[in-house]
Enzyme design. Structure first.
Site, PDB file in Angstrom:
ATOM      1  N   GLY A 130     -10.097   9.534   4.776  1.00 44.63           N
ATOM      2  CA  GLY A 130     -10.410  10.874   4.268  1.00 44.63           C
ATOM      3  C   GLY A 130     -11.516  10.873   3.223  1.00 44.63           C
ATOM      4  O   GLY A 130     -12.195  11.885   3.034  1.00 44.63           O
ATOM      5  N   ALA A 163      -6.928   9.548   2.572  1.00 45.67           N
ATOM      6  CA  ALA A 163      -5.829  10.496   2.375  1.00 45.67           C
ATOM      7  C   ALA A 163      -4.677   9.697   1.783  1.00 45.67           C
ATOM      8  O   ALA A 163      -4.620   8.477   1.944  1.00 45.67           O
ATOM      9  CB  ALA A 163      -5.427  11.091   3.711  1.00 45.67           C
ATOM     10  N   GLU A 185     -14.616  10.828   5.146  1.00 48.28           N
ATOM     11  CA  GLU A 185     -14.708  12.148   5.793  1.00 48.28           C
ATOM     12  C   GLU A 185     -15.160  13.220   4.792  1.00 48.28           C
ATOM     13  O   GLU A 185     -15.919  14.117   5.139  1.00 48.28           O
ATOM     14  CB  GLU A 185     -13.352  12.514   6.422  1.00 48.28           C
ATOM     15  N   GLU A 191      -8.273   4.226   9.983  1.00 44.06           N
ATOM     16  CA  GLU A 191      -7.032   4.883  10.438  1.00 44.06           C
ATOM     17  C   GLU A 191      -6.312   4.127  11.542  1.00 44.06           C
ATOM     18  O   GLU A 191      -5.081   4.132  11.596  1.00 44.06           O
ATOM     19  CB  GLU A 191      -7.341   6.309  10.906  1.00 44.06           C
TER      20      GLU A 191
HETATM   21  N1  COA Z   1      -3.172   6.343  -0.237  1.00 45.70           N
HETATM   22  C1  COA Z   1      -2.276   6.148  -1.224  1.00 45.70           C
HETATM   23  N2  COA Z   1      -2.426   5.221  -2.165  1.00 45.70           N
HETATM   24  C2  COA Z   1      -3.512   4.435  -2.108  1.00 45.70           C
HETATM   25  C3  COA Z   1      -4.491   4.586  -1.109  1.00 45.70           C
HETATM   26  C4  COA Z   1      -4.302   5.592  -0.138  1.00 45.70           C
HETATM   27  N3  COA Z   1      -5.168   5.830   0.839  1.00 45.70           N
HETATM   28  N4  COA Z   1      -5.461   3.662  -1.289  1.00 45.70           N
HETATM   29  C5  COA Z   1      -5.101   2.968  -2.391  1.00 45.70           C
HETATM   30  N5  COA Z   1      -3.921   3.429  -2.887  1.00 45.70           N
HETATM   31  C6  COA Z   1      -3.182   2.963  -4.062  1.00 45.70           C
HETATM   32  C7  COA Z   1      -2.426   1.664  -3.777  1.00 45.70           C
HETATM   33  O1  COA Z   1      -1.185   1.954  -3.137  1.00 45.70           O
HETATM   34  C8  COA Z   1      -2.270   1.124  -5.168  1.00 45.70           C
HETATM   35  O2  COA Z   1      -1.220   1.825  -5.812  1.00 45.70           O
HETATM   36  P1  COA Z   1      -0.066   1.037  -6.645  1.00 45.70           P
HETATM   37  O3  COA Z   1      -0.822   0.351  -7.749  1.00 45.70           O
HETATM   38  O4  COA Z   1       0.840   2.125  -7.110  1.00 45.70           O
HETATM   39  O5  COA Z   1       0.544   0.087  -5.678  1.00 45.70           O
HETATM   40  C9  COA Z   1      -3.559   1.517  -5.861  1.00 45.70           C
HETATM   41  O6  COA Z   1      -4.085   2.605  -5.101  1.00 45.70           O
HETATM   42  C10 COA Z   1      -4.604   0.425  -5.904  1.00 45.70           C
HETATM   43  O7  COA Z   1      -4.843  -0.020  -4.570  1.00 45.70           O
HETATM   44  P2  COA Z   1      -4.752  -1.567  -4.122  1.00 45.70           P
HETATM   45  O8  COA Z   1      -4.470  -1.604  -2.650  1.00 45.70           O
HETATM   46  O9  COA Z   1      -3.799  -2.300  -5.016  1.00 45.70           O
HETATM   47  O10 COA Z   1      -6.223  -2.045  -4.436  1.00 45.70           O
HETATM   48  P3  COA Z   1      -7.011  -3.256  -3.728  1.00 45.70           P
HETATM   49  O11 COA Z   1      -8.224  -3.488  -4.566  1.00 45.70           O
HETATM   50  O12 COA Z   1      -6.092  -4.397  -3.487  1.00 45.70           O
HETATM   51  O13 COA Z   1      -7.454  -2.698  -2.296  1.00 45.70           O
HETATM   52  C11 COA Z   1      -8.314  -1.033  -0.737  1.00 45.70           C
HETATM   53  C12 COA Z   1      -8.366  -1.615  -2.168  1.00 45.70           C
HETATM   54  C13 COA Z   1      -9.151   0.229  -0.742  1.00 45.70           C
HETATM   55  C14 COA Z   1      -8.871  -2.049   0.251  1.00 45.70           C
HETATM   56  C15 COA Z   1      -6.840  -0.725  -0.376  1.00 45.70           C
HETATM   57  O14 COA Z   1      -6.297   0.077  -1.423  1.00 45.70           O
HETATM   58  C16 COA Z   1      -6.664   0.050   0.912  1.00 45.70           C
HETATM   59  O15 COA Z   1      -6.788  -0.526   1.980  1.00 45.70           O
HETATM   60  N6  COA Z   1      -6.317   1.352   0.823  1.00 45.70           N
HETATM   61  C17 COA Z   1      -6.014   2.172   1.978  1.00 45.70           C
HETATM   62  C18 COA Z   1      -7.262   2.542   2.706  1.00 45.70           C
HETATM   63  C19 COA Z   1      -6.914   3.349   3.947  1.00 45.70           C
HETATM   64  O16 COA Z   1      -6.316   2.893   4.897  1.00 45.70           O
HETATM   65  N7  COA Z   1      -7.350   4.614   3.921  1.00 45.70           N
HETATM   66  C20 COA Z   1      -7.224   5.486   5.032  1.00 45.70           C
HETATM   67  C21 COA Z   1      -6.099   6.387   4.843  1.00 45.70           C
HETATM   68  S1  COA Z   1      -6.015   7.536   6.194  1.00 45.70           S
END
Ligand code: COA
Length: 261
Positions: free
Chosen positions: A112, A66, A115, A135
């Site tokens: 999400g 999400a 999910e 989460e």
């Molecule tokens: N919500 C909003 N933005 C998200 C996102 C999310 N769940 N997951 C990734 N993004 C965005 C990042 O903020 C980033 O945006 P920016 O370039 O404007 O800063 C872009 O997507 C790329 O992500 P980034 O974190 O730079 O890539 P990465 O390769 O370093 O890491 C992940 C990849 C998936 C490990 C990392 O993005 C992550 O942990 N995301 C969140 C996962 C999460 O907790 N999801 C559950 C949400 S309830």
């Protein structure tokens, strides 16, 4: 209609919905959830479409969760509404969809995103896919059905560990857990999933619709799945597809099933 956050491609009896926010790793914000709902409503009414595949754009992510930016300042009521609305519009809607929905998990499926994949009827994945419910690292729990569906799919102990540890699992582990049905190379994921979907699309849509309902009955409270199966089994005998399927078998030819009936 035009969508901003998703793409829809139709190919014979299949529709592929691609979540298209690659710079945000296809994170599910409100507009995307609304568009997915709208697209699914339209595809449900489209008699040419028999199977829907959901995937993510780019090579990195299916859906990375999400959209965290959207809910970072929410209170109790707003949080609960977010989960309830999302479940109603998208996650439960997909689970109860009357055509098969397959998630083709092409990269990160987190929060999400996982999910969404779990609400789909089943899942295929590419070798680079990573799945998890992180989460608790945000001080949250899964809110789009994750605590329930992960437990149903992989069992209580594995669900507890995945949710408590927030660790991602690889596609290979997901396959061993039964969380995904098939793992193939990324370039092969859509062709493989489409081939599988085409086989499904040739079978009776009205029978498949009833099979989905009967299988889902297994997870509904106060519903006896065996009784539901008997009811839906009986209904099949009144359908055109039943006549066509049995006639084709007796005439030693392939059945030519019509739309939902
Ligand atoms: N919500 C909003 N933005 C998200 C996102 C999310 N769940 N997951 C990734 N993004 C965005 C990042 O903020 C980033 O945006 P920016 O370039 O404007 O800063 C872009 O997507 C790329 O992500 P980034 O974190 O730079 O890539 P990465 O390769 O370093 O890491 C992940 C990849 C998936 C490990 C990392 O993005 C992550 O942990 N995301 C969140 C996962 C999460 O907790 N999801 C559950 C949400 S309830």
């Amino acid at each position: 209609m035009e969508f901003e956050n998703i793409l829809i491609e139709k190919e014979e009896k299949l529709a592929v919905i691609t979540i298209n926010r690659p710079t945000k790793l296809n994170a599910l914000n409100k507009p995307t959830i609304k568009e997915l709902h709208k697209a699914l409503v339209e595809l449900e009414e489209d008699h040419d479409i028999r199977v829907v595949i959901i995937t993510g754009s780019g090579e990195k992510a299916f859906v990375a969760g999400a959209d965290i930016k959207e809910f970072s300042d929410f209170n109790l009521k707003e949080g609960a509404t977010l989960a309830a609305k999302g479940q109603e519009l998208l996650f439960d809607y997909i689970q109860n969809y009357n055509k098969p929905v397959i998630a083709a998990v092409n990269g990160f499926a987190l929060g999400g995103g996982l999910e969404l994949a779990m609400a789909s009827h089943f899942r295929t994945a590419s070798t680079n896919a990573k799945m998890g419910l992180p989460e608790v690292t945000l001080g949250l729990i899964p809110g789009y059905g994750g605590t329930q569906r992960l437990t149903q799919l992989v069992g209580k102990g594995r669900a507890m560990e995945m949710i408590m540890s927030a660790e991602m699992i690889t596609a290979e582990t997901a396959l061993a857990y039964g969380l995904v049905n098939h793992v193939v190379e990324q370039a092969e994921l859509l062709p493989f999933t489409k081939k599988l979907a085409s086989k499904i699309a040739n079978n009776s849509a009205s029978a498949i619709m009833r099979a989905i309902k009967a299988i889902n009955a297994n997870f509904k409270e106060n519903v006896n799945g065996y009784h539901e199966e008997i009811k839906f089994f009986g209904e099949c005998f009144e359908t055109e597809d039943f006549k066509e399927g049995t006639t084709a078998f007796l005439e030693k030819r392939k059945p030519n099933f019509k739309d939902h009936n």
